[in-house]
Design an enzyme around this catalytic site. Structure first.
Site, mmCIF file in Angstrom:
data_model
loop_
_atom_site.group_PDB
_atom_site.id
_atom_site.type_symbol
_atom_site.label_atom_id
_atom_site.label_comp_id
_atom_site.label_asym_id
_atom_site.label_seq_id
_atom_site.Cartn_x
_atom_site.Cartn_y
_atom_site.Cartn_z
ATOM 1 N N PHE A 31 76.911 29.084 44.657
ATOM 2 C CA PHE A 31 76.413 27.776 44.238
ATOM 3 C C PHE A 31 77.578 26.900 43.795
ATOM 4 C CE2 PHE A 31 73.627 25.232 41.151
ATOM 5 C CZ PHE A 31 72.969 24.547 42.164
ATOM 6 N N ALA A 32 77.683 25.728 44.378
ATOM 7 C CA ALA A 32 78.791 24.815 44.105
ATOM 8 C C ALA A 32 78.615 24.097 42.773
ATOM 9 C CB ALA A 32 78.900 23.781 45.222
ATOM 10 N N THR A 33 79.725 23.890 42.096
ATOM 11 C CA THR A 33 79.688 23.129 40.850
ATOM 12 C C THR A 33 79.138 21.721 41.072
ATOM 13 O OG1 THR A 33 81.485 24.444 39.935
ATOM 14 C CG2 THR A 33 81.052 22.323 38.883
ATOM 15 N N MET A 36 75.439 21.963 41.140
ATOM 16 C CA MET A 36 74.879 22.190 39.815
ATOM 17 C C MET A 36 74.856 20.877 39.031
ATOM 18 S SD MET A 36 76.012 24.801 36.737
ATOM 19 C CE MET A 36 77.385 23.773 36.180
ATOM 20 N N MET A 40 71.586 18.949 37.559
ATOM 21 C CA MET A 40 71.486 18.586 36.146
ATOM 22 C C MET A 40 71.130 17.113 35.985
ATOM 23 S SD MET A 40 74.625 20.767 34.535
ATOM 24 C CE MET A 40 74.363 22.436 33.927
ATOM 25 N N GLU A 41 71.795 16.241 36.752
ATOM 26 C CA GLU A 41 71.476 14.811 36.676
ATOM 27 C C GLU A 41 70.043 14.550 37.116
ATOM 28 O OE1 GLU A 41 73.990 11.473 37.169
ATOM 29 O OE2 GLU A 41 75.565 12.735 38.037
ATOM 30 N N GLY A 60 73.665 7.591 35.568
ATOM 31 C CA GLY A 60 74.494 8.543 34.845
ATOM 32 C C GLY A 60 75.827 7.919 34.502
ATOM 33 N N HIS A 67 80.583 25.490 34.083
ATOM 34 C CA HIS A 67 79.977 26.336 35.118
ATOM 35 C C HIS A 67 80.521 27.733 34.855
ATOM 36 C CE1 HIS A 67 78.699 26.634 39.627
ATOM 37 N NE2 HIS A 67 78.170 27.588 38.870
ATOM 38 N N ARG A 111 72.940 8.994 30.140
ATOM 39 C CA ARG A 111 72.437 8.030 31.100
ATOM 40 C C ARG A 111 72.164 6.727 30.364
ATOM 41 N NH1 ARG A 111 71.599 10.397 35.741
ATOM 42 N NH2 ARG A 111 70.472 8.611 36.609
#
Length: 129
Positions: A31-33, A36, A40-41, A60, A67, A111
């Site tokens: 899973f790529a940062t 992720m 999350m956003e 944002g 991570h 945000r």
């Protein structure tokens, strides 16, 4: 009405579309940062979207995350967010991502509430600078 404590949850299965190799953030099939961070956003903004007035949105402005563990293809990553601070138009979320084995990342996300039309006009004006 926006209030402290609003929570959100979003999940995604780790596959070739969101791996570090595909997204260019590394060479491994994990899973790529950036994936992720995007999850999350998304979790944060979708949690409060129903509470905004018509014509409002959020953008944002800050993401401070770690991570902490690799997630292989096939597992599902679930992100949870909680609105922990409201300061005028600034919203602050606590966010955590886990893969069913352990927490893989966490942090804070800010945000700002914007008026969609006004924000897009300002963005488009940059084309003529």
């Amino acid at each position: 009405m926006l209030k402290i404590g609003i929570k959100g949850s979003q999940s995604v299965t780790v596959d070739n579309t969101n791996s570090a190799r595909t997204m260019g953030s590394g060479t491994l099939e994990v899973f790529a940062t950036p994936a992720m961070a995007a999850l999350m956003e998304k979790t944060a903004w979708t949690s409060i979207a129903p509470y905004l007035e018509e014509g409002q949105g959020t953008v944002g402005t800050r993401l401070d995350i770690t991570h902490d563990a690799p997630t292989p293809l096939g597992l599902t990553v679930t992100c949870e967010s909680e609105l922990i601070e409201i300061d005028g138009r600034r919203l602050v979320f606590q966010i955590t991502a886990s893969d069913g084995v352990s927490v893989i990342g966490n942090g804070r996300h800010e945000r700002f509430i914007i008026m969609d039309e006004k924000f897009m006009k300002k963005a488009e004006e940059r084309l003529s600078l």
